[in-house]
Motif scaffolding. Sequence first.
Motif, PDB file in Angstrom:
ATOM      1  N   SER A 254      24.282  -9.234  -7.582  1.00  0.00           N
ATOM      2  CA  SER A 254      23.334  -8.256  -7.053  1.00  0.00           C
ATOM      3  C   SER A 254      21.967  -8.303  -7.724  1.00  0.00           C
ATOM      4  N   VAL A 255      21.850  -8.942  -8.892  1.00  0.00           N
ATOM      5  CA  VAL A 255      20.553  -8.972  -9.575  1.00  0.00           C
ATOM      6  C   VAL A 255      19.625 -10.040  -8.995  1.00  0.00           C
TER       7      VAL A 255
ATOM      8  N   ILE B  28      28.622 -21.554  -2.684  1.00  0.00           N
ATOM      9  CA  ILE B  28      27.264 -21.491  -3.208  1.00  0.00           C
ATOM     10  C   ILE B  28      26.706 -20.105  -2.904  1.00  0.00           C
ATOM     11  N   GLY B  29      26.228 -19.430  -3.941  1.00  0.00           N
ATOM     12  CA  GLY B  29      25.866 -18.024  -3.834  1.00  0.00           C
ATOM     13  C   GLY B  29      24.508 -17.738  -3.232  1.00  0.00           C
ATOM     14  N   ASN B  30      24.154 -16.455  -3.237  1.00  0.00           N
ATOM     15  CA  ASN B  30      22.940 -15.965  -2.607  1.00  0.00           C
ATOM     16  C   ASN B  30      21.680 -16.473  -3.301  1.00  0.00           C
ATOM     17  N   ASP B  31      20.595 -16.509  -2.541  1.00  0.00           N
ATOM     18  CA  ASP B  31      19.280 -16.928  -3.020  1.00  0.00           C
ATOM     19  C   ASP B  31      19.298 -18.371  -3.537  1.00  0.00           C
ATOM     20  N   SER B  32      20.003 -19.240  -2.825  1.00  0.00           N
ATOM     21  CA  SER B  32      20.125 -20.642  -3.228  1.00  0.00           C
ATOM     22  C   SER B  32      19.400 -21.564  -2.259  1.00  0.00           C
ATOM     23  N   TYR B  33      19.106 -22.777  -2.751  1.00  0.00           N
ATOM     24  CA  TYR B  33      18.387 -23.782  -1.969  1.00  0.00           C
ATOM     25  C   TYR B  33      19.053 -25.136  -2.160  1.00  0.00           C
ATOM     26  N   VAL B  34      19.297 -25.826  -1.063  1.00  0.00           N
ATOM     27  CA  VAL B  34      19.797 -27.196  -1.105  1.00  0.00           C
ATOM     28  C   VAL B  34      18.779 -28.067  -0.385  1.00  0.00           C
ATOM     29  N   ALA B  35      18.207 -29.027  -1.089  1.00  0.00           N
ATOM     30  CA  ALA B  35      17.197 -29.915  -0.514  1.00  0.00           C
ATOM     31  C   ALA B  35      17.596 -31.353  -0.800  1.00  0.00           C
ATOM     32  N   VAL B  36      17.831 -32.134   0.253  1.00  0.00           N
ATOM     33  CA  VAL B  36      18.263 -33.528   0.109  1.00  0.00           C
ATOM     34  C   VAL B  36      17.276 -34.405   0.879  1.00  0.00           C
ATOM     35  N   GLY B  37      16.586 -35.284   0.158  1.00  0.00           N
ATOM     36  CA  GLY B  37      15.605 -36.148   0.786  1.00  0.00           C
ATOM     37  C   GLY B  37      16.237 -37.322   1.513  1.00  0.00           C
ATOM     38  N   HIS B  38      15.433 -38.049   2.243  1.00  0.00           N
ATOM     39  CA  HIS B  38      15.902 -39.215   2.984  1.00  0.00           C
ATOM     40  C   HIS B  38      16.516 -40.229   2.019  1.00  0.00           C
TER      41      HIS B  38
ATOM     42  N   THR C 210      27.147 -19.438  -8.650  1.00  0.00           N
ATOM     43  CA  THR C 210      27.194 -17.998  -8.413  1.00  0.00           C
ATOM     44  C   THR C 210      25.974 -17.461  -7.680  1.00  0.00           C
ATOM     45  N   ALA C 211      24.749 -17.873  -8.080  1.00  0.00           N
ATOM     46  CA  ALA C 211      23.538 -17.382  -7.417  1.00  0.00           C
ATOM     47  C   ALA C 211      22.342 -18.226  -7.842  1.00  0.00           C
ATOM     48  N   ALA C 212      21.360 -18.300  -6.944  1.00  0.00           N
ATOM     49  CA  ALA C 212      20.067 -18.931  -7.236  1.00  0.00           C
ATOM     50  C   ALA C 212      20.211 -20.376  -7.706  1.00  0.00           C
TER      51      ALA C 212
ATOM     52  N   GLY D 271      31.367 -33.257 -10.541  1.00  0.00           N
ATOM     53  CA  GLY D 271      32.800 -33.497 -10.591  1.00  0.00           C
ATOM     54  C   GLY D 271      33.584 -32.293 -10.097  1.00  0.00           C
ATOM     55  N   ASP D 272      34.888 -32.385 -10.176  1.00  0.00           N
ATOM     56  CA  ASP D 272      35.753 -31.293  -9.725  1.00  0.00           C
ATOM     57  C   ASP D 272      35.680 -30.103 -10.689  1.00  0.00           C
ATOM     58  N   ASP D 273      35.894 -28.915 -10.151  1.00  0.00           N
ATOM     59  CA  ASP D 273      36.032 -27.679 -10.943  1.00  0.00           C
ATOM     60  C   ASP D 273      34.804 -27.377 -11.797  1.00  0.00           C
ATOM     61  N   VAL D 274      33.647 -27.514 -11.195  1.00  0.00           N
ATOM     62  CA  VAL D 274      32.386 -27.208 -11.882  1.00  0.00           C
ATOM     63  C   VAL D 274      31.959 -25.777 -11.538  1.00  0.00           C
ATOM     64  N   LEU D 275      31.561 -25.025 -12.563  1.00  0.00           N
ATOM     65  CA  LEU D 275      31.022 -23.677 -12.381  1.00  0.00           C
ATOM     66  C   LEU D 275      29.573 -23.665 -12.835  1.00  0.00           C
ATOM     67  N   VAL D 276      28.682 -23.219 -11.966  1.00  0.00           N
ATOM     68  CA  VAL D 276      27.254 -23.159 -12.270  1.00  0.00           C
ATOM     69  C   VAL D 276      26.828 -21.695 -12.247  1.00  0.00           C
ATOM     70  N   GLY D 277      26.276 -21.217 -13.357  1.00  0.00           N
ATOM     71  CA  GLY D 277      25.856 -19.828 -13.466  1.00  0.00           C
ATOM     72  C   GLY D 277      24.548 -19.551 -12.753  1.00  0.00           C
ATOM     73  N   TRP D 278      24.014 -18.348 -12.985  1.00  0.00           N
ATOM     74  CA  TRP D 278      22.814 -17.897 -12.304  1.00  0.00           C
ATOM     75  C   TRP D 278      21.618 -18.813 -12.582  1.00  0.00           C
ATOM     76  N   ASP D 279      20.821 -19.020 -11.542  1.00  0.00           N
ATOM     77  CA  ASP D 279      19.466 -19.571 -11.679  1.00  0.00           C
ATOM     78  C   ASP D 279      19.444 -20.935 -12.376  1.00  0.00           C
ATOM     79  N   ASN D 280      20.223 -21.870 -11.832  1.00  0.00           N
ATOM     80  CA  ASN D 280      20.245 -23.235 -12.340  1.00  0.00           C
ATOM     81  C   ASN D 280      19.519 -24.169 -11.385  1.00  0.00           C
ATOM     82  N   THR D 281      18.794 -25.136 -11.946  1.00  0.00           N
ATOM     83  CA  THR D 281      18.101 -26.145 -11.162  1.00  0.00           C
ATOM     84  C   THR D 281      18.608 -27.535 -11.536  1.00  0.00           C
ATOM     85  N   PHE D 282      18.925 -28.328 -10.523  1.00  0.00           N
ATOM     86  CA  PHE D 282      19.283 -29.732 -10.696  1.00  0.00           C
ATOM     87  C   PHE D 282      18.311 -30.549  -9.843  1.00  0.00           C
TER      88      PHE D 282
END
Length: 229
Positions: free
Chosen positions: A65-66, A88-98, A111-113, A125-136
């Motif tokens: 909710s935050v 994939i949680g709220n306020d997220s973005y997936v961008a994949v180029g050509h 979880t979010a963002a 890999g399998d069983d990955v948990l990504v917390g709030w507001d992560n960028t890859f």
Amino acid sequence: MKQLLRYLPYLPWTVWFNFRYLPLRQAVRLPILLRKPRLLRCGGRIRIEGPVHTGMVRLGVFGVSVYPDRGIAWECDGTVTFAGRCSIGNDSYVAVGHGGCLRFGRNFRATAALRAVCYHELTFGDDVLVGWDNTFCDTDFHRVKSRGGEFRHAGYAPIRIGRNNWFAMKCTTLKGARTPDYCIVGAASLLSGDHAGEAPRCLLAGNPARLVRTDVYRDSNDDKITYNP
């Protein structure tokens, strides 16, 4: 059933998305559920590995909710692979180029963002948990020249995340980053190097991230905190 009802208002987008991307035998099962989707570009393709069932991939899940309840933004011209369940949680973005190849392992959860930016190769890999507001992000988007005018590097490199990794909140993972299995990345870390050679069950943290501790890991079946009054 109650959770599935949250996706009902977005059923037209969900139906279109599944039939746009998947073979008929998979699309009719509606394996991908969308919540508050912003479909900026729907090129490229999606692949689902293994058994297919309704709602195995959920995009835009409201759970934190935050962060704004803005669902998910989708911008794709490459290939996205789901190896199994994915959330994939709220306020997220997936961008994949050509030409980009983005792969989510089994039981992936952000979880979010989440900002997943893939113009080359980004693999979880399998069983990955990504917390709030992560960028890859596997690209610099711009190249740098030396004084003599030669390019110093390609400007992109694959990101490969090991199994059972946990990324705490507000981490940034850049091109060339690699992690071992059962790795924890501490909050607000900047990960840009190849740490795949580290022993499993380690903690990486800092800016830039470095090995901080060994023989630690997150047990997904026993990780609840009990708060004392």
